[in-house]
Design an enzyme around this catalytic site. Structure first.
Site, PDB file in Angstrom:
ATOM      1  N   ARG A 100      53.797  59.854  22.493  1.00 44.09           N
ATOM      2  CA  ARG A 100      53.381  59.082  21.336  1.00 44.09           C
ATOM      3  C   ARG A 100      54.544  58.757  20.397  1.00 44.09           C
ATOM      4  O   ARG A 100      54.385  57.967  19.464  1.00 44.09           O
ATOM      5  CB  ARG A 100      52.357  59.893  20.512  1.00 44.09           C
ATOM      6  CG  ARG A 100      50.895  59.726  20.841  1.00 44.09           C
ATOM      7  CD  ARG A 100      50.254  58.495  20.259  1.00 44.09           C
ATOM      8  NE  ARG A 100      50.661  58.125  18.942  1.00 44.09           N
ATOM      9  CZ  ARG A 100      50.156  58.613  17.805  1.00 44.09           C
ATOM     10  NH1 ARG A 100      49.217  59.534  17.846  1.00 44.09           N
ATOM     11  NH2 ARG A 100      50.587  58.191  16.627  1.00 44.09           N
ATOM     12  N   ARG A 122      47.692  66.124  19.783  1.00 46.96           N
ATOM     13  CA  ARG A 122      47.893  67.010  18.651  1.00 46.96           C
ATOM     14  C   ARG A 122      48.706  68.255  18.999  1.00 46.96           C
ATOM     15  O   ARG A 122      49.855  68.374  18.601  1.00 46.96           O
ATOM     16  CB  ARG A 122      46.563  67.380  17.995  1.00 46.96           C
ATOM     17  CG  ARG A 122      45.945  66.207  17.241  1.00 46.96           C
ATOM     18  CD  ARG A 122      44.509  66.459  16.866  1.00 46.96           C
ATOM     19  NE  ARG A 122      44.315  67.614  16.004  1.00 46.96           N
ATOM     20  CZ  ARG A 122      44.176  67.562  14.689  1.00 46.96           C
ATOM     21  NH1 ARG A 122      44.255  66.401  14.054  1.00 46.96           N
ATOM     22  NH2 ARG A 122      43.954  68.643  13.985  1.00 46.96           N
ATOM     23  N   ASP A 172      40.075  56.482  18.584  1.00 50.60           N
ATOM     24  CA  ASP A 172      39.819  56.881  17.206  1.00 50.60           C
ATOM     25  C   ASP A 172      38.534  56.196  16.755  1.00 50.60           C
ATOM     26  O   ASP A 172      38.209  55.095  17.241  1.00 50.60           O
ATOM     27  CB  ASP A 172      40.975  56.476  16.279  1.00 50.60           C
ATOM     28  CG  ASP A 172      40.807  57.071  14.887  1.00 50.60           C
ATOM     29  OD1 ASP A 172      41.300  58.193  14.663  1.00 50.60           O
ATOM     30  OD2 ASP A 172      40.171  56.421  14.025  1.00 50.60           O
ATOM     31  N   ARG A 217      39.457  67.057  20.405  1.00 54.50           N
ATOM     32  CA  ARG A 217      40.877  66.813  20.118  1.00 54.50           C
ATOM     33  C   ARG A 217      41.783  67.509  21.123  1.00 54.50           C
ATOM     34  O   ARG A 217      42.916  67.884  20.803  1.00 54.50           O
ATOM     35  CB  ARG A 217      41.232  67.271  18.693  1.00 54.50           C
ATOM     36  CG  ARG A 217      40.583  66.429  17.607  1.00 54.50           C
ATOM     37  CD  ARG A 217      41.074  66.857  16.239  1.00 54.50           C
ATOM     38  NE  ARG A 217      40.362  66.149  15.195  1.00 54.50           N
ATOM     39  CZ  ARG A 217      40.143  66.631  13.973  1.00 54.50           C
ATOM     40  NH1 ARG A 217      40.594  67.825  13.663  1.00 54.50           N
ATOM     41  NH2 ARG A 217      39.493  65.939  13.076  1.00 54.50           N
ATOM     42  N   TYR A 246      33.981  55.879   5.505  1.00 58.15           N
ATOM     43  CA  TYR A 246      35.350  55.365   5.422  1.00 58.15           C
ATOM     44  C   TYR A 246      35.370  53.951   4.838  1.00 58.15           C
ATOM     45  O   TYR A 246      36.223  53.618   4.008  1.00 58.15           O
ATOM     46  CB  TYR A 246      35.997  55.351   6.813  1.00 58.15           C
ATOM     47  CG  TYR A 246      36.501  56.694   7.266  1.00 58.15           C
ATOM     48  CD1 TYR A 246      37.524  57.340   6.590  1.00 58.15           C
ATOM     49  CD2 TYR A 246      35.957  57.320   8.379  1.00 58.15           C
ATOM     50  CE1 TYR A 246      37.997  58.577   7.005  1.00 58.15           C
ATOM     51  CE2 TYR A 246      36.419  58.559   8.807  1.00 58.15           C
ATOM     52  CZ  TYR A 246      37.431  59.186   8.110  1.00 58.15           C
ATOM     53  OH  TYR A 246      37.888  60.402   8.524  1.00 58.15           O
TER      54      TYR A 246
END
Length: 355
Positions: free
Chosen positions: A50, A41, A86, A37, A161
């Protein structure tokens, strides 16, 4: 120069990098560093670029992917870039109705829970993710000798998921399917393995110098359940990309009891979270695998001297490993001070150059 020649050239430029050498358990000029990451972030430049763009849209725009992937390389001087994406991108690409909701994570409109639902998991074709090929072409041109790591979610985590419909603390529905209908579960993971392998192949063929398979939630399983119900699908992914000769990294959270099995699944490098010292991880994984890790991400909120002391502990423990890539034991936390990461890279490089 055709696409294959450009890919070969990009991989040739990175073959002697500290990161690739460490993955191959070869001598290195310094311990290489990258962070999970790292692309986003915690970086203000990431938040700025973003702004107003949804996560999945960001992953499908080559210009944004390129810029975001390069940002931590520019700022921190890390030894490898990781492709910004992702884990649900290939699932979205084959037409599943899902979205990434801020503060929640991936949410699936119609969960996969019956045999009929498997029909929605069609094979992934390269044209489904043409933006990946375009972005990696742009990236390898910018990165020069810095390796680019391809990225994908592992079959178990993708299945969790899809079956739960979103993030889950206890994976009740996932485990119920795994225990209650083993054949349906095996067929689900097998399809996901094919999709994941296809996604990694696209990245490798476009110029990625290594790949990492993230199995974020597999630490929820006992070793025998992993061996019987998950390992075959992960092994299928690794086998599918073995012929390319690029290093293959396997990482999961809370996987201390699974480290040996995760190595057996086919990885060249096993990622270790912060719960298991690297010396012990070496004993569990064996001498034929390099290790990646494993500073606790929360340590970066401590004063610099404390960060250095904990980083030195990691480096000392890693002396037992046949190859070591320094990383955090999980992803960079969102409120991490970016300069703390830059200082950490400098410290690891300076400390290990002197050895």
């Amino acid at each position: 120069m055709n696409a294959q020649q450009r890919t070969d050239q990009a991989r040739h430029r990175t073959a002697d990098s500290a990161f690739i050498r460490a993955c191959r358990r070869e001598p290195v000029p310094h311990t290489p560093v990258w962070f999970m990451r790292q692309a986003g972030r915690s970086l203000p430049e990431y938040r700025k670029v973003r702004e107003g763009t949804a996560m999945l849209e960001s992953c499908m725009r080559p210009d944004l992917v390129t810029e975001i992937t390069l940002q931590p390389v520019r700022r921190h001087g890390v030894d490898a870039a990781i492709y910004f994406s992702d884990i649900v991108v290939p699932l979205k690409a084959i037409g599943l109705d899902l979205d990434i909701k801020p503060g929640v994570g991936p949410v699936v409109a119609e969960p996969i829970r019956t045999r009929a639902d498997l029909d929605r998991l069609r094979p992934l074709e390269p044209d489904d993710v043409s933006y990946v090929t375009e972005a990696i072409g742009m990236l390898t041109g910018e990165l020069g000798g810095t390796p680019l790591i391809g990225f994908a979610g592992a079959p178990f985590t993708l299945a969790s998921y899809l079956v739960e419909g979103g993030p889950s603390r206890n994976h009740e529905r996932t485990k119920a399917l795994m225990y209650g209908d083993p054949q349906l579960w095996a067929d689900l993971l097998d399809r996901l393995a094919d999709i994941t392998a296809a996604f990694l192949r696209v990245q490798i063929e476009a110029g990625a110098s290594a790949v990492q398979l993230f199995d974020s939630w597999v630490g929820a399983l006992a070793p025998e359940d992993y061996r019987r119900s998950v390992m075959p699908a992960s092994a299928k992914v690794f086998d599918a990309v073995a012929s390319y000769g690029v290093p293959r990294i396997h990482f999961g959270v809370g996987t201390g009891e699974l480290l040996g099995l995760m190595g057996e699944a086919g990885a060249d490098v096993v990622g270790v979270d912060w719960r298991v010292p690297l010396a012990e991880a070496t004993r569990r994984v064996g001498a034929d695998k390099a290790l990646q890790g494993n500073l606790d991400p929360a340590v970066l909120f401590a004063p610099e001297q404390a960060v250095r002391a904990k980083a030195r502990e990691v480096l000392d423990s890693a002396k037992a490993a046949p190859g070591h890539v320094f990383n955090l034991g999980h992803g960079v936390l969102p409120n991490t001070e970016p300069d703390a990461l830059t200082r950490l890279v400098e410290f690891v490089h300076q400390t290990t150059e002197a050895r």
